[in-house]
Enzyme design. Structure first.
Site, PDB file in Angstrom:
ATOM      1  N   ASN A   1      -3.112 -10.827  -1.567  1.00 23.95           N
ATOM      2  CA  ASN A   1      -2.899 -12.254  -1.828  1.00 23.95           C
ATOM      3  C   ASN A   1      -4.216 -12.993  -1.626  1.00 23.95           C
ATOM      4  O   ASN A   1      -5.016 -12.598  -0.777  1.00 23.95           O
ATOM      5  CB  ASN A   1      -1.922 -12.821  -0.785  1.00 23.95           C
ATOM      6  CG  ASN A   1      -0.489 -12.864  -1.275  1.00 23.95           C
ATOM      7  OD1 ASN A   1      -0.212 -12.744  -2.466  1.00 23.95           O
ATOM      8  ND2 ASN A   1       0.424 -13.062  -0.342  1.00 23.95           N
TER       9      ASN A   1
ATOM     10  N   ASN B   1       0.735 -19.447  -4.261  1.00 27.24           N
ATOM     11  CA  ASN B   1       0.600 -19.229  -2.822  1.00 27.24           C
ATOM     12  C   ASN B   1       0.199 -20.501  -2.072  1.00 27.24           C
ATOM     13  O   ASN B   1       0.627 -20.707  -0.924  1.00 27.24           O
ATOM     14  CB  ASN B   1      -0.412 -18.108  -2.534  1.00 27.24           C
ATOM     15  CG  ASN B   1       0.116 -16.733  -2.916  1.00 27.24           C
ATOM     16  OD1 ASN B   1      -0.566 -15.960  -3.570  1.00 27.24           O
ATOM     17  ND2 ASN B   1       1.330 -16.408  -2.522  1.00 27.24           N
TER      18      ASN B   1
ATOM     19  N   ALA C   1       8.085  -5.566  -1.555  1.00 32.63           N
ATOM     20  CA  ALA C   1       8.272  -4.385  -0.698  1.00 32.63           C
ATOM     21  C   ALA C   1       8.271  -4.854   0.748  1.00 32.63           C
ATOM     22  O   ALA C   1       7.640  -5.861   1.084  1.00 32.63           O
ATOM     23  CB  ALA C   1       7.158  -3.374  -0.937  1.00 32.63           C
TER      24      ALA C   1
ATOM     25  N   LYS D   1      -1.852 -17.157  -9.444  1.00 28.34           N
ATOM     26  CA  LYS D   1      -1.168 -16.653  -8.239  1.00 28.34           C
ATOM     27  C   LYS D   1      -1.578 -17.508  -7.034  1.00 28.34           C
ATOM     28  O   LYS D   1      -0.750 -17.794  -6.156  1.00 28.34           O
ATOM     29  CB  LYS D   1      -1.545 -15.168  -8.032  1.00 28.34           C
ATOM     30  CG  LYS D   1      -0.896 -14.511  -6.821  1.00 28.34           C
ATOM     31  CD  LYS D   1       0.573 -14.186  -7.038  1.00 28.34           C
ATOM     32  CE  LYS D   1       1.334 -13.836  -5.785  1.00 28.34           C
ATOM     33  NZ  LYS D   1       0.866 -12.720  -4.997  1.00 28.34           N
TER      34      LYS D   1
ATOM     35  N   ASN E   1      11.763 -19.149   1.022  1.00 30.51           N
ATOM     36  CA  ASN E   1      11.104 -19.795  -0.121  1.00 30.51           C
ATOM     37  C   ASN E   1      12.020 -20.789  -0.837  1.00 30.51           C
ATOM     38  O   ASN E   1      11.583 -21.849  -1.285  1.00 30.51           O
ATOM     39  CB  ASN E   1      10.625 -18.738  -1.122  1.00 30.51           C
ATOM     40  CG  ASN E   1       9.531 -17.854  -0.545  1.00 30.51           C
ATOM     41  OD1 ASN E   1       9.030 -18.108   0.552  1.00 30.51           O
ATOM     42  ND2 ASN E   1       9.154 -16.810  -1.262  1.00 30.51           N
TER      43      ASN E   1
ATOM     44  N   GLU F   1      -3.334 -15.461   6.021  1.00 36.04           N
ATOM     45  CA  GLU F   1      -4.301 -15.379   4.915  1.00 36.04           C
ATOM     46  C   GLU F   1      -4.769 -16.774   4.474  1.00 36.04           C
ATOM     47  O   GLU F   1      -5.297 -16.914   3.365  1.00 36.04           O
ATOM     48  CB  GLU F   1      -3.652 -14.653   3.735  1.00 36.04           C
ATOM     49  CG  GLU F   1      -3.256 -13.223   4.060  1.00 36.04           C
ATOM     50  CD  GLU F   1      -2.428 -12.582   2.968  1.00 36.04           C
ATOM     51  OE1 GLU F   1      -2.865 -11.557   2.424  1.00 36.04           O
ATOM     52  OE2 GLU F   1      -1.343 -13.104   2.656  1.00 36.04           O
TER      53      GLU F   1
ATOM     54  N   GLY G   1       0.831  -1.211   0.000  1.00 31.00           N
ATOM     55  CA  GLY G   1       0.000   0.000   0.000  1.00 31.00           C
ATOM     56  C   GLY G   1       0.859   1.253   0.000  1.00 31.00           C
ATOM     57  O   GLY G   1       0.586   2.214  -0.736  1.00 31.00           O
TER      58      GLY G   1
HETATM   59  O1  PAF Z   1       2.897 -14.236  -0.195  1.00 32.74           O
HETATM   60  C1  PAF Z   1       4.069 -14.116  -0.605  1.00 32.74           C
HETATM   61  O2  PAF Z   1       5.026 -14.081   0.169  1.00 32.74           O
HETATM   62  C2  PAF Z   1       4.305 -13.959  -2.109  1.00 32.74           C
HETATM   63  O3  PAF Z   1       3.056 -13.943  -2.750  1.00 32.74           O
HETATM   64  C3  PAF Z   1       5.191 -15.042  -2.731  1.00 32.74           C
HETATM   65  C4  PAF Z   1       5.043 -15.003  -4.227  1.00 32.74           C
HETATM   66  C5  PAF Z   1       4.881 -16.415  -2.219  1.00 32.74           C
HETATM   67  C6  PAF Z   1       6.656 -14.710  -2.530  1.00 32.74           C
HETATM   68  O4  PAF Z   1       7.080 -14.768  -1.200  1.00 32.74           O
END
Ligand code: PAF
Length: 296
Positions: free
Chosen positions: A93, A178, A119, A174, A192, A256, A12
């Protein structure tokens, strides 16, 4: 344009700064009620009006960047002040937040957006733009379909932005990313990139197979090999990153999960598709959330 950003977190704040830099009148509506919000990016400090009811009333565009589970409560509180013509853009997300807002915003043009910009806020008034990305925007209702000009507005502020004629399709891709990365990295508390290790391969293959079955039932166009390659590309490109769910779990914040794996499970139920691997991850994250809720 008069633009209001609801939820000046990392993404944001990034958009608030970039839209202000490109000449728009930008205000924010954050958790705190101080009349101003300041945020430093690089050497510059940016100042925005915060929490002003007039900024809601006069907004041409409201960009909602709170987490999916906060969308309904944020909008419920503010809807009485929102003009019926104001464009609403949701950027978060996960999927399914629109299902939670019921009869709110019946007349407003509504758009959905997804971004791969990275960010991070190391302090409440400091922002680091960790990675350049791409943003897709598209219509969530017929009125939203008439707002394609926003592609240029957003692209001018922070490229690259594309208009997606079927944003749902992009959001499902996406969601697949996730569903794989977020719960596994949150449970293992790993960056990750750890998911590229061979020990995760069989599990990731099963997760992708379940997501693919639901995407097929939802009539989302995709190819399994490409989707799999894309997920591994994101794992490689963000290998040092801690996923958003990893960070939520390590700070004992609500995650989430209901709008990522939870959304997948709800759609799977509709089509009578078994998704046991995703169910197990969902239960694990819910158990973690409940364990710290009970400590409060
Ligand atoms: O939620 C997240 O952290 C991002 O969408 C992703 C792509 C998994 C990268 O960390």
């Amino acid at each position: 344009m008069n633009i209001l950003v609801i939820g000046p977190g990392a993404i944001g704040s990034l958009w608030a700064i970039k839209l202000q830099q490109s000449g728009h009148q930008v205000a924010v509506f954050g958790r705190h009620t101080a009349p101003h919000y300041q945020c430093q990016l690089g050497e510059s400090i940016y100042t925005f009006a915060n929490h002003q009811v007039d900024d809601i009333r006069h907004a041409d565009l409201i960009l909602v960047t709170v987490k999916a589970w906060q969308v309904a409560s944020a909008l419920e509180r503010l809807t009485p002040q929102i003009n019926p013509d104001t464009i609403i853009m949701l950027m978060h997300n996960g999927m399914g937040s629109l299902d939670t807002i019921g009869a709110l915003l019946q007349t407003n043009p509504v758009l959905l957006a997804t971004t791969t910009h990275g960010a991070f806020k190391p302090a409440p008034s400091q922002l680091i733009h960790t990675g350049q990305g791409e943003t897709l925007i598209g219509a969530a209702n017929a009125q939203g379909g008439r707002c394609q000009f926003l592609r240029d507005v957003f692209d001018h502020a922070l490229p690259t932005v594309h208009w997606h004629p079927q944003i749902e399709h992009a959001l499902w891709h996406k969601l697949a990313v996730n569903c794989v990365i977020n719960p596994l990295t949150a449970i293992r508390q790993c960056p990750n990139g750890t998911l590229a290790h061979p020990e995760y391969q069989a599990r990731i293959t099963r997760l992708i197979a379940e997501v693919s079955a639901v995407m097929t039932a939802e009539k989302i166009p995709f190819q399994l090999a490409q989707l799999t390659a894309h997920i591994y590309q994101v794992i490689a490109a963000t290998s040092e990153n801690l996923s958003s769910m990893h960070q939520d779990v390590s700070h004992r914040r609500k995650t989430e999960i209901d709008f990522i794996t939870g959304y997948l499970i709800r759609r799977a139920k509709k089509h009578d598709i078994a998704v046991p691997e995703n169910e197990a991850l969902y239960q694990h994250i819910k158990t973690l959330e409940q364990s710290w809720e009970s400590l409060i």
